[in-house]
Scaffold this motif. Structure first.
Motif, PDB file in Angstrom:
ATOM      1  N   PRO A  65      40.674  29.116 -21.604  1.00 15.26           N
ATOM      2  CA  PRO A  65      39.257  29.380 -21.395  1.00 15.26           C
ATOM      3  C   PRO A  65      38.505  28.105 -21.042  1.00 15.26           C
ATOM      4  O   PRO A  65      38.861  27.018 -21.494  1.00 15.26           O
ATOM      5  CB  PRO A  65      38.793  29.938 -22.745  1.00 15.26           C
ATOM      6  CG  PRO A  65      39.712  29.304 -23.738  1.00 15.26           C
ATOM      7  CD  PRO A  65      41.039  29.164 -23.027  1.00 15.26           C
ATOM      8  N   ASN A  67      34.540  26.588 -18.894  1.00 16.79           N
ATOM      9  CA  ASN A  67      33.278  26.893 -18.232  1.00 16.79           C
ATOM     10  C   ASN A  67      32.912  25.751 -17.283  1.00 16.79           C
ATOM     11  O   ASN A  67      32.330  24.749 -17.693  1.00 16.79           O
ATOM     12  CB  ASN A  67      32.164  27.104 -19.261  1.00 16.79           C
ATOM     13  CG  ASN A  67      30.907  27.638 -18.645  1.00 16.79           C
ATOM     14  OD1 ASN A  67      30.677  27.534 -17.448  1.00 16.79           O
ATOM     15  ND2 ASN A  67      30.053  28.225 -19.475  1.00 16.79           N
ATOM     16  N   GLN A  96      35.772  34.169 -13.675  1.00 16.58           N
ATOM     17  CA  GLN A  96      34.672  34.270 -14.644  1.00 16.58           C
ATOM     18  C   GLN A  96      34.844  35.515 -15.496  1.00 16.58           C
ATOM     19  O   GLN A  96      35.290  36.551 -15.021  1.00 16.58           O
ATOM     20  CB  GLN A  96      33.337  34.330 -13.904  1.00 16.58           C
ATOM     21  CG  GLN A  96      32.135  34.406 -14.825  1.00 16.58           C
ATOM     22  CD  GLN A  96      30.830  34.377 -14.053  1.00 16.58           C
ATOM     23  OE1 GLN A  96      30.616  33.482 -13.261  1.00 16.58           O
ATOM     24  NE2 GLN A  96      29.988  35.363 -14.285  1.00 16.58           N
ATOM     25  N   ASP A  97      34.485  35.408 -16.767  1.00 20.51           N
ATOM     26  CA  ASP A  97      34.508  36.563 -17.659  1.00 20.51           C
ATOM     27  C   ASP A  97      33.494  37.600 -17.181  1.00 20.51           C
ATOM     28  O   ASP A  97      32.473  37.235 -16.591  1.00 20.51           O
ATOM     29  CB  ASP A  97      34.163  36.147 -19.096  1.00 20.51           C
ATOM     30  CG  ASP A  97      35.242  35.282 -19.724  1.00 20.51           C
ATOM     31  OD1 ASP A  97      36.409  35.358 -19.290  1.00 20.51           O
ATOM     32  OD2 ASP A  97      34.912  34.524 -20.667  1.00 20.51           O
ATOM     33  N   PRO A  98      33.752  38.887 -17.446  1.00 16.33           N
ATOM     34  CA  PRO A  98      32.783  39.924 -17.072  1.00 16.33           C
ATOM     35  C   PRO A  98      31.447  39.678 -17.792  1.00 16.33           C
ATOM     36  O   PRO A  98      31.439  39.263 -18.948  1.00 16.33           O
ATOM     37  CB  PRO A  98      33.416  41.218 -17.573  1.00 16.33           C
ATOM     38  CG  PRO A  98      34.841  40.899 -17.854  1.00 16.33           C
ATOM     39  CD  PRO A  98      34.932  39.433 -18.093  1.00 16.33           C
ATOM     40  N   GLY A 108      34.923  31.481 -18.346  1.00  9.57           N
ATOM     41  CA  GLY A 108      35.988  32.328 -17.852  1.00  9.57           C
ATOM     42  C   GLY A 108      37.341  31.758 -18.211  1.00  9.57           C
ATOM     43  O   GLY A 108      37.488  31.100 -19.245  1.00  9.57           O
ATOM     44  N   GLN A 109      38.314  31.988 -17.340  1.00 15.50           N
ATOM     45  CA  GLN A 109      39.693  31.583 -17.595  1.00 15.50           C
ATOM     46  C   GLN A 109      40.243  30.773 -16.420  1.00 15.50           C
ATOM     47  O   GLN A 109      40.117  31.182 -15.269  1.00 15.50           O
ATOM     48  CB  GLN A 109      40.574  32.821 -17.779  1.00 15.50           C
ATOM     49  CG  GLN A 109      40.131  33.755 -18.878  1.00 15.50           C
ATOM     50  CD  GLN A 109      40.344  33.186 -20.256  1.00 15.50           C
ATOM     51  OE1 GLN A 109      41.363  32.572 -20.532  1.00 15.50           O
ATOM     52  NE2 GLN A 109      39.371  33.366 -21.126  1.00 15.50           N
TER      53      GLN A 109
END
Length: 148
Positions: A65, A67, A96-98, A108-109
């Motif tokens: 993870p 950012n 990106q995370d939802p 996100g990842q």
């Protein structure tokens, strides 16, 4: 109720179903992190500091993870010797995370892929830092990879 009546009323089916379920649970808990179809060895945060063995030619994926909106990014930090054993394939992917509408700055990842190209032992090291800062990384991920 005696045993014969219990069995005729479906008790045997229940016991059989429970045994099948138990075998399925035990079987999914066995093996290594690579999937049964011979897919890549997939590592994440929980694998930091652990050791793994792969065959030459196999792929090792690391998903962490992060950012990038904060300026921090994960980057590979392999020694020359480690890079001779593990070759980074392509650039890291970021997803990106939802999020809900109108939300900015969500993390996100990061996903890295490495090909095991030669036999040996290597430290797979990733660092989470700002490229322009000359300070220690905010986070470090390391896994010992043995290629056979």
């Amino acid at each position: 109720m005696d045993r014969e009546k219990w069995y005729r009323r479906g008790g045997g089916v229940l016991v059989f179903a429970m045994l099948v379920a138990l075998v399925a649970v035990v079987a999914t808990g066995c093996g290594d992190p690579a999937d049964a179809a011979g897919g890549p060895l997939k590592l994440g945060e929980a694998d930091n500091g652990k050791s793994y063995t792969v065959e030459a030619g196999e792929t090792v994926e690391v998903v962490l993870p992060g950012n990038p909106n904060t300026g921090y990014e994960w980057t590979a930090d392999l020694t020359k010797e480690a890079a001779e054993i593990l070759e980074q394939t392509g650039e890291p992917a970021y997803v990106q995370d939802p999020v809900e509408d109108n939300v900015v700055g969500v993390g996100g990842q990061f996903t890295f892929a490495f090909k095991a190209k030669a036999a040996g032992e290597a430290t797979l090291k990733l660092v989470y830092s700002r490229s322009w800062e000359d300070v220690e990384p905010l986070e470090t991920f390391e896994a010992q990879i043995t290629v056979e």
